[in-house]
Design an enzyme around this catalytic site. Structure first.
Site, PDB file in Angstrom:
ATOM      1  N   GLN A 163      93.714 129.707  95.045  1.00  0.00           N
ATOM      2  CA  GLN A 163      94.976 129.345  95.692  1.00  0.00           C
ATOM      3  C   GLN A 163      95.788 128.313  94.919  1.00  0.00           C
ATOM      4  O   GLN A 163      97.009 128.385  94.886  1.00  0.00           O
ATOM      5  CB  GLN A 163      94.678 128.821  97.097  1.00  0.00           C
ATOM      6  CG  GLN A 163      95.914 128.635  97.955  1.00  0.00           C
ATOM      7  CD  GLN A 163      95.553 128.551  99.430  1.00  0.00           C
ATOM      8  OE1 GLN A 163      95.353 129.558 100.086  1.00  0.00           O
ATOM      9  NE2 GLN A 163      95.446 127.351  99.939  1.00  0.00           N
ATOM     10  N   GLU A 205     104.400 125.985  97.502  1.00  0.00           N
ATOM     11  CA  GLU A 205     104.317 124.569  97.134  1.00  0.00           C
ATOM     12  C   GLU A 205     104.993 124.262  95.803  1.00  0.00           C
ATOM     13  O   GLU A 205     104.773 123.202  95.216  1.00  0.00           O
ATOM     14  CB  GLU A 205     102.845 124.130  97.146  1.00  0.00           C
ATOM     15  CG  GLU A 205     102.266 124.266  98.558  1.00  0.00           C
ATOM     16  CD  GLU A 205     100.794 123.933  98.659  1.00  0.00           C
ATOM     17  OE1 GLU A 205     100.185 123.614  97.618  1.00  0.00           O
ATOM     18  OE2 GLU A 205     100.256 123.981  99.771  1.00  0.00           O
ATOM     19  N   ASP A 242      91.737 124.473  93.801  1.00  0.00           N
ATOM     20  CA  ASP A 242      91.501 124.705  95.227  1.00  0.00           C
ATOM     21  C   ASP A 242      91.437 126.213  95.441  1.00  0.00           C
ATOM     22  O   ASP A 242      92.468 126.865  95.624  1.00  0.00           O
ATOM     23  CB  ASP A 242      92.606 124.093  96.094  1.00  0.00           C
ATOM     24  CG  ASP A 242      92.450 124.465  97.570  1.00  0.00           C
ATOM     25  OD1 ASP A 242      91.377 124.986  97.945  1.00  0.00           O
ATOM     26  OD2 ASP A 242      93.393 124.242  98.346  1.00  0.00           O
ATOM     27  N   GLU A 286      88.165 121.827  95.313  1.00  0.00           N
ATOM     28  CA  GLU A 286      88.325 121.717  96.768  1.00  0.00           C
ATOM     29  C   GLU A 286      87.920 123.033  97.426  1.00  0.00           C
ATOM     30  O   GLU A 286      88.287 124.099  96.942  1.00  0.00           O
ATOM     31  CB  GLU A 286      89.793 121.404  97.063  1.00  0.00           C
ATOM     32  CG  GLU A 286      90.154 121.338  98.526  1.00  0.00           C
ATOM     33  CD  GLU A 286      91.653 121.199  98.719  1.00  0.00           C
ATOM     34  OE1 GLU A 286      92.165 121.707  99.729  1.00  0.00           O
ATOM     35  OE2 GLU A 286      92.320 120.591  97.854  1.00  0.00           O
ATOM     36  N   ASP A 313      87.997 120.453 102.574  1.00  0.00           N
ATOM     37  CA  ASP A 313      89.242 120.581 103.344  1.00  0.00           C
ATOM     38  C   ASP A 313      88.942 121.357 104.623  1.00  0.00           C
ATOM     39  O   ASP A 313      88.732 120.771 105.682  1.00  0.00           O
ATOM     40  CB  ASP A 313      90.307 121.274 102.498  1.00  0.00           C
ATOM     41  CG  ASP A 313      91.588 121.574 103.280  1.00  0.00           C
ATOM     42  OD1 ASP A 313      91.782 120.979 104.360  1.00  0.00           O
ATOM     43  OD2 ASP A 313      92.398 122.399 102.826  1.00  0.00           O
ATOM     44  N   LYS A 338      94.535 115.628 105.947  1.00  0.00           N
ATOM     45  CA  LYS A 338      95.775 116.258 106.408  1.00  0.00           C
ATOM     46  C   LYS A 338      96.022 115.798 107.838  1.00  0.00           C
ATOM     47  O   LYS A 338      95.230 116.108 108.737  1.00  0.00           O
ATOM     48  CB  LYS A 338      95.650 117.781 106.361  1.00  0.00           C
ATOM     49  CG  LYS A 338      95.608 118.356 104.952  1.00  0.00           C
ATOM     50  CD  LYS A 338      95.326 119.849 105.002  1.00  0.00           C
ATOM     51  CE  LYS A 338      95.419 120.481 103.619  1.00  0.00           C
ATOM     52  NZ  LYS A 338      94.973 121.889 103.630  1.00  0.00           N
ATOM     53  N   ARG A 367     100.973 119.926 103.581  1.00  0.00           N
ATOM     54  CA  ARG A 367     100.641 121.299 103.970  1.00  0.00           C
ATOM     55  C   ARG A 367     101.617 122.224 103.255  1.00  0.00           C
ATOM     56  O   ARG A 367     102.641 121.782 102.746  1.00  0.00           O
ATOM     57  CB  ARG A 367     100.764 121.521 105.483  1.00  0.00           C
ATOM     58  CG  ARG A 367      99.884 120.671 106.380  1.00  0.00           C
ATOM     59  CD  ARG A 367      98.403 120.705 106.055  1.00  0.00           C
ATOM     60  NE  ARG A 367      97.749 121.994 106.090  1.00  0.00           N
ATOM     61  CZ  ARG A 367      96.900 122.405 107.045  1.00  0.00           C
ATOM     62  NH1 ARG A 367      96.645 121.627 108.076  1.00  0.00           N
ATOM     63  NH2 ARG A 367      96.282 123.569 106.961  1.00  0.00           N
ATOM     64  N   SER A 368     101.313 123.512 103.250  1.00  0.00           N
ATOM     65  CA  SER A 368     102.211 124.439 102.542  1.00  0.00           C
ATOM     66  C   SER A 368     103.557 124.574 103.248  1.00  0.00           C
ATOM     67  O   SER A 368     104.573 124.850 102.624  1.00  0.00           O
ATOM     68  CB  SER A 368     101.547 125.802 102.359  1.00  0.00           C
ATOM     69  OG  SER A 368     101.003 126.250 103.576  1.00  0.00           O
ATOM     70  N   LYS A 389      97.881 115.032  97.065  1.00  0.00           N
ATOM     71  CA  LYS A 389      98.240 116.427  96.806  1.00  0.00           C
ATOM     72  C   LYS A 389      99.545 116.677  97.518  1.00  0.00           C
ATOM     73  O   LYS A 389      99.589 116.647  98.743  1.00  0.00           O
ATOM     74  CB  LYS A 389      97.189 117.346  97.448  1.00  0.00           C
ATOM     75  CG  LYS A 389      96.154 117.896  96.543  1.00  0.00           C
ATOM     76  CD  LYS A 389      95.275 118.878  97.306  1.00  0.00           C
ATOM     77  CE  LYS A 389      95.918 120.246  97.396  1.00  0.00           C
ATOM     78  NZ  LYS A 389      94.992 121.247  97.979  1.00  0.00           N
TER      79      LYS A 389
END
Length: 429
Positions: A163, A205, A242, A286, A313, A338, A367-368, A389
């Site tokens: 990802q 992102e 990740d 991650e 995560d 998060k 977050r995305s 991040k």
């Protein structure tokens, strides 16, 4: 001290064009705090519940009018009159008002919006920047960016399984230079992809999302971009991955890399990550295994836990109960933070505290689906986490966090710290 006189929520849009919750809190002194809530794409099964309306005639069922109504009609009457600086009591009151273990009644998106807006109003009331209100006089550490410059998986419409492919400028002397280094690599990556006839469209992102022959090719084009930018891979800039492995994990108990047409057992996954770490300057992975593959995680930690950062995560979802289990099992050595996975500022700070006491690092994350809200920039400095991040140096929803960090570094002046390689304080250098 100043008490809350008004709380108001509204429905706004996030960076994917989906509705989200924004909350404003006003104090009797006139101080106002506003916060908007982010939303994830690859969400862990154990995250606090994001309340959506489900009405297909509005926003394809993704409206948040119920969550907004819960703030305005249920939460607001309960909190009005409370002291804004009593964050613990305010968050506790909302948790009790909800009454569920995962905030499914009122919605984590409703509760978090209020929690953060209260903190912002209280910071303004105190005449303090948010990072200092959260962290006190010792809030001084600027984070090493874990910058996502190439996207795959659920964050992009391409054939890349992993990802996120990220760069970390550990050789920079300060945050400002770190950001410059990342931006230069990002632009060089665009040129590298262009020269190979590959797409330079971007994912959620801001990272590029080309179709590639393999996941390993993604690493190779990034290394080429680092060198073209004039930096040394492994010294100036290191890599982080990740894979969001929960998304790859199927009912057969194996990991399906559909882009490559490869299926791996948990043991083969660990072998795969170890091979990549031995071959490339990767310092952080991650979610290297799925959220409930505790045995696989244990094996991964035994093999790589002293060598690189292993971030949980989906595994931990910013939840102290999940983290406590991981610590006792000796699983992973870092937690991704998060805010909307757990739903209040207080519980987020509890998770960071627990991680640090156990010798785990904490990486604060976006977050995305993001907004123009830059709270996480203040949070990461406030808790001296040392790593953030928040996407590529593209798309305003990402850049707004970096710009806030530039302002914070400027305000801190000579007291600002940038840890570089020392951000990984729990692994052998």
């Amino acid at each position: 001290m100043s008490s809350i006189i008004d709380i108001f929520a509204r429905e706004i849009l996030d960076s994917r064009g989906n509705p989200t919750v924004e909350v404003e809190v006003e104090l009797d002194s006139g101080a106002v705090g506003r916060a908007a809530v982010p939303s994830g794409a690859s969400t862990g099964a154990f995250e606090a519940v994001e309340l959506r309306d489900g009405d297909k005639s509005r926003y394809l069922g993704k409206g948040v009018l119920k969550a907004v109504q819960n703030v305005n009609d249920i939460i607001a009457p309960e909190l009005i009159g409370m002291e804004a600086q009593d964050q613990v009591a305010i968050d506790k009151a909302m948790i009790e008002l909800d009454g569920t273990p995962n905030k499914s009644k009122l919605g984590a998106n409703a509760i978090l919006g209020v929690s953060l807006a209260v903190a912002k109003a209280a910071a303004e009331e105190c005449g303090l920047p948010l990072y200092q209100y959260i962290g006190g006089v010792n809030a001084k550490t600027l984070p090493v960016p874990m910058m996502n410059i190439l996207n795959g998986g659920k964050h992009a419409d391409n054939n890349v399984d992993i990802q996120e492919f990220m760069i970390m400028p550990v050789g920079a002397p300060n945050f400002r230079e770190a950001l410059r280094m990342c931006s230069e690599v990002y632009h060089n990556l665009k040129n590298v992809l262009h020269s190979k006839g590959l797409s330079t469209t971007v994912g959620d992102e801001g990272g590029f999302a080309p179709n590639l022959t393999s996941n390993e090719e993604a690493i190779q084009v990034i290394l080429e971009a680092i060198e073209k930018a004039g930096y040394v891979p492994g010294e100036d800039i290191v890599l982080a991955l990740d894979p969001a492995s929960t998304e790859l994990y199927k009912e057969d108990g194996k990991y399906h890399f559909e882009g490559e047409g490869i299926v791996r057992t948990p043991e083969e996954m660990v072998d795969f990550w170890e091979q990549l770490v031995n071959k490339y300057p990767i310092v952080s992975i991650e979610d290297g295994l799925a959220e409930e593959d505790w045995n696989g995680w244990k094996l991964l930690t035994e093999r790589l836990g002293k060598k690189i950062q292993l971030v949980g995560d989906d595994l931990f979802v910013t939840n102290t109960q999940r983290l406590s289990k991981g610590i006792s099992m000796g699983v992973a050595n870092s937690i991704l933070i998060k805010l909307n996975q757990i739903g209040t500022l207080t519980e987020t700070l509890d998770a960071i505290e627990m991680a640090k006491r156990a010798g785990y690092t904490a990486v604060v994350s976006h977050r995305s689906g993001e907004t123009e809200d830059s709270t996480i920039a203040d949070l990461v400095v406030g808790v001296n986490a040392g790593q953030i991040k928040t996407g590529a140096p593209a798309r305003t929803d990402r850049v707004v966090k970096y710009n806030q960090l530039l302002r914070i570094e400027e305000a801190l002046g000579s007291t600002a710290q940038y840890l570089g390689k020392n951000a990984f304080y729990n692994i052998k250098k």
